[in-house]
Scaffold this motif. Sequence first.
Motif, short mmCIF file in Angstrom:
data_model
loop_
_atom_site.label_atom_id
_atom_site.label_comp_id
_atom_site.label_asym_id
_atom_site.label_seq_id
_atom_site.Cartn_x
_atom_site.Cartn_y
_atom_site.Cartn_z
N LYS A 10 36.91 37.16 41.91
CA LYS A 10 35.62 36.92 42.01
C LYS A 10 35.35 35.41 42.75
CE LYS A 10 32.87 40.51 41.28
NZ LYS A 10 31.90 40.77 42.36
N ARG A 11 36.09 34.61 42.34
CA ARG A 11 36.07 33.19 42.54
C ARG A 11 36.61 32.88 43.94
NH1 ARG A 11 33.42 28.65 42.02
NH2 ARG A 11 34.76 26.82 42.36
N VAL A 12 37.75 33.38 44.54
CA VAL A 12 38.33 33.17 45.76
C VAL A 12 37.72 34.04 46.72
CG1 VAL A 12 40.62 32.37 44.57
CG2 VAL A 12 40.23 34.80 45.39
N THR A 13 36.95 35.35 46.48
CA THR A 13 36.39 35.65 47.46
C THR A 13 35.14 35.70 47.86
OG1 THR A 13 35.99 37.55 45.89
CG2 THR A 13 37.84 37.93 47.12
N ASN A 14 34.42 34.51 46.99
CA ASN A 14 33.02 34.34 47.07
C ASN A 14 32.38 35.64 46.60
OD1 ASN A 14 33.41 31.67 48.29
ND2 ASN A 14 33.92 32.78 50.13
N ASN A 15 32.60 36.00 45.69
CA ASN A 15 31.85 37.06 44.98
C ASN A 15 31.78 38.52 45.40
OD1 ASN A 15 30.90 37.76 42.13
ND2 ASN A 15 28.74 37.38 42.76
N LYS A 16 32.71 38.78 46.40
CA LYS A 16 32.66 40.14 47.28
C LYS A 16 32.85 41.23 46.17
CE LYS A 16 32.99 38.02 51.40
NZ LYS A 16 32.97 37.02 51.03
N PRO A 17 32.39 42.37 46.30
CA PRO A 17 32.47 43.40 45.51
C PRO A 17 34.08 43.79 45.28
CG PRO A 17 30.88 44.03 47.27
CD PRO A 17 31.38 42.50 47.34
N PHE A 18 34.46 43.84 43.97
CA PHE A 18 35.73 43.91 43.38
C PHE A 18 36.06 45.52 42.97
CE2 PHE A 18 38.76 42.47 39.93
CZ PHE A 18 40.02 42.88 40.52
N TYR A 19 37.07 45.90 43.68
CA TYR A 19 37.64 47.22 43.50
C TYR A 19 38.71 47.36 42.71
CZ TYR A 19 38.75 52.38 44.98
OH TYR A 19 39.30 53.55 44.99
N MET A 20 38.67 47.57 41.51
CA MET A 20 39.95 47.36 40.54
C MET A 20 40.70 48.73 40.71
SD MET A 20 41.92 46.09 38.45
CE MET A 20 41.01 44.46 37.44
N ALA A 47 40.78 37.37 50.75
CA ALA A 47 39.52 36.60 50.74
C ALA A 47 39.11 35.82 52.10
CB ALA A 47 39.80 35.48 49.78
N GLU A 48 40.11 35.31 52.75
CA GLU A 48 39.73 34.55 53.89
C GLU A 48 39.22 35.80 55.01
OE1 GLU A 48 43.18 32.40 55.07
OE2 GLU A 48 42.74 30.86 53.32
#
Length: 425
Positions: A282-292, A248-249
């Motif tokens: 979503k929370r810790v990545t500042n709502n970056k696109p999430f690839y599950m 995330a960082e």
Amino acid sequence: MTLLEDARRGIITDEMKVVAQAEGVTEDFVRRGVAGGHIVIPISPYRDVKLCGIGEGLRTKVNASIGTSSDIVDIDEEIEKARQAELAGADTLMELSTGGDFLEIRRRVIENTTLSVGSVPLYQAFIEAARKKGAVIHMDEDDLFKATEDQAKLGTNFMAIHTGINWETMKRLKNQGRHGGLVSRGGAFMTAWMLHNEMENPLYRRYDYLLEIMKEHEVTLSFGNGMRAGAVHDATDRAQIQELLINAELADQANAFGVQTIVEGPGHIPIDEIATNVQLQKRVTNNKPFYMLGPLVTDIAPGYDDRVAAIGAAISSSAGADFICYVTPAEHLALPTPEEVYEGVISSRIAAHAGDMVKLKKTRALDLEMGHARRDLDWERQFAVAMNPERARHIRDSRSPADTDACTMCGDFCALKIVGKHFNF
């Protein structure tokens, strides 16, 4: 200027216009999403592709993964798998070969698909080290960055990069342990290399150099999930969360540098932990696109894991995941056939649509049309709306009813025909 930098300057590019048209949203909605790091559009300066927007407010996308193994190297079959994935409606393709000539295989696959293509360059660097030097632990880190750049120049649109495996992540893994072990191939390669060489992960230690390569070749950086669970009893453990926090960082840094980013998520998760994983990511990545990746919701159905993953993918999509990686029936058992690739894509597309019916209410329009077509016994309309019209038509035609209005499930006792005589819906 990269696509992300254009978006931040207020420029609506042709790519953004195409995605907006395909998704039924405004062009500025897409621009603002890209600028904020909430939407990505994987592109490449080296090839034109069927553009695909991934992220907030857009339809959940499906990736199909193909590639050779150390046991089976058949480039023509991989090309056929790519063709089947595209026919089945996959949005993107990942070429993940671990056997044969890596660059030649990727070059030929890229030449034979219009989809955005992803890769994991770490595979090439480690496996070539094993071939030439006898073991993956002898990889030269410069070869890792060379493989990344070479693959980018072929027109690779996005890459899964294992940046989040560092000494802190390893400490969490060691302290807690695993019921199902470490199942990520990339995670295993990098962990073994670090332990043997007593060195930090070069993708983490030389992250600035990695970003320069990504930016120069306009590659979308997908943060690999090397600590993902391979068994439901390992879901949401400390190693997974530690890797997520690091990625995330690093994703924030990449966005600031002008590189589009996706953050990948864990693989085996029981149903009651899926929404929590999506919300946390979503929370810790500042709502970056999430690839599950999957997720697989039980470990006891080999041979049917496309269905197992579809259950998890539908829940993930409804909870806010943006991008899912398909799973084929052959998962955990064998390299998939082209037919299994097709089936895996269809299963995942069904799941993505079911999730979008919750996440994006507007996607229910097709289901409404199908409901009307069934009520009216309009078979051609039903086939037209179906996710796989050919299969639906084949099944009906192979068991043709005496009453062409009905089907052989009900025959003369079709509920719609019986009620339709007396009630006008």
